[in-house]
Design an enzyme around this catalytic site. Structure first.
Site, PDB file in Angstrom:
ATOM      1  N   SER A   1      16.911  52.592  47.882  1.00  0.00           N
ATOM      2  CA  SER A   1      16.680  51.200  47.565  1.00  0.00           C
ATOM      3  C   SER A   1      15.523  50.778  48.454  1.00  0.00           C
ATOM      4  O   SER A   1      15.647  50.767  49.675  1.00  0.00           O
ATOM      5  CB  SER A   1      17.930  50.379  47.860  1.00  0.00           C
ATOM      6  N   ARG A   2      14.388  50.479  47.836  1.00  0.00           N
ATOM      7  CA  ARG A   2      13.199  50.248  48.649  1.00  0.00           C
ATOM      8  C   ARG A   2      13.174  48.881  49.322  1.00  0.00           C
ATOM      9  O   ARG A   2      12.558  48.716  50.353  1.00  0.00           O
ATOM     10  CB  ARG A   2      11.948  50.435  47.792  1.00  0.00           C
ATOM     11  N   VAL A   3      13.832  47.896  48.726  1.00  0.00           N
ATOM     12  CA  VAL A   3      13.773  46.569  49.347  1.00  0.00           C
ATOM     13  C   VAL A   3      15.137  46.017  49.742  1.00  0.00           C
ATOM     14  O   VAL A   3      15.241  45.042  50.465  1.00  0.00           O
ATOM     15  CB  VAL A   3      13.077  45.539  48.431  1.00  0.00           C
TER      16      VAL A   3
END
Lengths: 134, 500
Positions: free
Chosen positions: B363-365
């Site tokens: 999950s990048r953010v």
């Protein structure tokens, strides 16, 4: 055949015949027909004629109106309609094609190009139906 | 007054308001009909994606504007349209009625109800194709969207306004995760939109019943383009869904939208493109298939307070073939989204459900949206699992392991066991924290692996009774304080005695 090709051919026909004498016109037409025959394009003549008519009307400021009624149009109405359309479309000439269709019930329907002006009773009833179903 | 008279009176009243007038319309003539595509001549003033109507009442959308003809996709039954029919341009870009009345309903792509519960009265319409919110209106993701799935909330957290892809083979539980997430939004101030693209009607029915039983339909809209509907409807469906979502977002609400699934959407678009004779590219998809999904997913966003503060969180789903995530559509959507949850068949059949491959999922953010307490317990969990995976492969070859390796293996086994979760049973975030706390602090090391889930269920119940201030701190401040922690430690130790 691609639509643009039909248009091109109609354009050629227009350029070679428009504003020429009758003899020149005849000669050009003959050559044009021979060219179509040679290229095997005679089967598309209807499309070319259609495109030509459109081009001719456009260049000469002619508007063609298809008028549908439930009975034949009165001469004075026709005159009035012609004048009104002339003004609206800034045309030199208005050709009126009449059509009688009982399904209209009453009123008038005018089609010019792909625009339809419809004040027939049939259309009003349809609008009423749409409103009641809402 | 008799009933007859009453009807007549009502009709008269209705007709009294009617104003008849001449109408001016632009029309064309149908020159070709095939496979849901209509070619029409005329219509010289039509705009791209303008709606048209056919004599039978069907709606169409102009997609291809050629020199002398228009390519139209028919939204609905195209079998009754014939050559020579008159096509009317409406002058309106394709739009959908939106409103609060849609909550709890199942609608088709044009907003018409298909659940048999009567008409939906909406006052507003939104265009189906809409440019995504601009940079000025946006804000970073900082609020958590709790899915209720332990493995996701702990390891691949999702924030409000994020786009997180759910990817995996058929039958790996992709829809199950989406449904669990919708069920878990109860009482979280979320509206949900579930867009079903090319799914079996039986599956949709089952899903709707499940959501209704879970009380989730009160805040959910289902948009459906079924497997038997024409490709044109499947192509429009996600855009219609996100337009409904944008209505709620513009009111300042948080919205969750699930696209189930975008591989079928791409296939539908490919069908339309090929029929419209647009040149095919890789895997026969047209050149703009990337833009197809990027413009859709870009409409997910989190707005800042000046612009209402609403958000749209998108959970697109992609179905892979035999785990191939390097195919065209999966790579496209992976690169568009802010992370992915990767589901694997092997894990699924090993009994690890949800079958999330923790190593490949990211999950990048979402990390910045995770609540503080969860961040604290999940940080060490990630490390535990990573070490476990490495050691597990290694330990297959030899049995002679030193004590610390053995301990790590045991811890890992318990972590995997703890992250298992049955379907339709989302877990509250404070409960997740309790069980993960027990795991990472080593309280579970002495519990047999097979008894983990039983212990966990009991512990949560016990902690609710005996660690009230810990629970309260998590709920209110999103983080525990020292006294709360001490209380929880005591509760866990006490419960271990009771459990044994």
């Amino acid at each position: 055949m691609a639509a643009s090709r039909t248009k091109e051919l109609a354009h050629v026909l227009f350029e070679t015949t428009d504003g020429k004498t009758e003899a020149e016109e005849k000669k050009a037409l003959k050559q044009f027909a021979a060219y179509l025959a040679k290229k095997g394009l005679l089967k598309d003549q209807d499309k070319i004629i259609d495109a030509y008519r459109q081009l001719y009307n456009e260049k000469h400021g002619i508007v063609e109106a298809l008028v549908t009624l439930t009975e034949r149009m009165h001469e004075t109405t026709k005159l009035e309609l012609r004048e009104a359309l002339k003004k609206k479309y800034k045309a030199h000439e208005v050709h009126i094609l009449e059509k009688v269709d009982q399904r209209l019930i009453g009123g008038i329907k005018i089609q010019i190009g792909d625009t339809v002006y419809d004040s027939s009773l049939q259309n009003s009833l349809k609008q009423l139906q749409a409103q009641l179903l809402k | 007054m008799t009933t007859k008279n009453l009807i007549i009176e009502n009709l008269k009243k209705e007709i009294a308001h009617f104003e008849k007038g001449a109408s001016s319309e632009h029309v064309g003539i149908v020159t070709e009909v095939f496979d849901g595509i209509v070619r029409a001549s005329g219509l010289s003033t039509i705009k791209s994606s303008e709606m048209v109507t056919f004599p039978g009442g069907q709606t169409g959308v102009a997609l291809n504007l050629d020199e002398s003809s228009v390519g139209i996709i028919v939204l609905g039954d195209y079998s009754k349209i014939k050559e020579g029919d008159e096509v009317k341009a409406t002058g309106k870009i394709l739009e959908i009625g939106v409103g609060d009345a849609m909550l709890g309903r199942t609608v088709d792509v044009l907003g018409n109800p298909i659940d048999g519960n009567g008409k939906i009265v909406t006052t507003k319409t939104y265009p189906i194709e809409r440019v995504a919110s601009g940079v000025i209106t946006r804000q970073g993701v900082d609020q958590p969207m709790q899915t209720g799935v332990k493995a996701i909330d702990a390891l691949v957290p999702i924030g409000r306004g994020q786009r997180e892809l759910i990817i995996g083979d058929r039958q790996t539980g992709k829809t199950a995760i989406a449904i669990d997430t919708i069920l878990n939004q109860k009482g979280q101030n979320m509206k949900c939109v579930y867009v079903s693209i090319g799914q079996k009607d039986s599956k949709l029915r089952k899903l709707e019943t499940r959501l209704r039983e879970g009380g989730a339909m009160d805040y959910t809209v289902i948009v459906s383009a079924g497997a038997s509907d024409p490709a044109a409807l499947a192509y429009i469906a996600p855009y219609a869904g996100v337009s409904i979502a944008e209505y709620f977002m513009d009111k300042g609400e948080d919205v969750l939208i699930v696209y189930d699934d975008l591989s079928k959407h791409a296939v539908a678009y490919r069908e339309i493109s090929l029929l419209l004779r647009r040149p095919p590219g890789r895997e026969a998809y047209p050149g703009d298939v990337f833009y197809l999904h990027s413009r859709l997913l870009e409409r997910a966003c989190r707005k800042n307070q000046d612009y209402g503060g609403g958000s749209i969180t998108a959970l697109p789903i992609i179905e892979t073939q035999a785990g191939d995530i390097s195919a065209y559509i999966p790579t496209n959507v992976i690169s568009i989204t802010d992370g992915q949850i990767f589901l694997e068949t092997d894990l699924f059949y090993k009994g690890i459900r949800p079958a999330i491959n923790v190593g490949n999922s990211v999950s990048r953010v979402g990390g910045s949206a995770q609540i503080k307490g969860m961040k604290k317990v999940a940080g060490t969990l990630k490390l535990d699992l990573a070490q476990f995976r490495e050691l597990e492969a290694f330990s297959q070859f030899g049995s002679d392991l030193d004590e610390s390796t053995k301990a790590q293996l045991e811890r890992g086994k318990r972590a995997v066991e703890l992250l298992k979760q049955p379907q339709y049973s989302p877990v509250l975030v404070e409960h997740q924290i309790v069980s993960l706390y027990a795991l990472t602090k080593g309280y579970l090391d002495s519990i047999p692996v097979v008894k983990i889930s039983e212990f966990e269920a009991g512990l949560i119940e016990y902690a609710e009774q005996n660690a009230k201030s810990f629970m309260k701190q998590i709920r209110e401040k999103k983080m525990w304080e020292d006294d709360g922690e001490a209380e929880l430690k005591q509760a866990i130790e006490d419960f271990k005695k009771v459990f044994a």
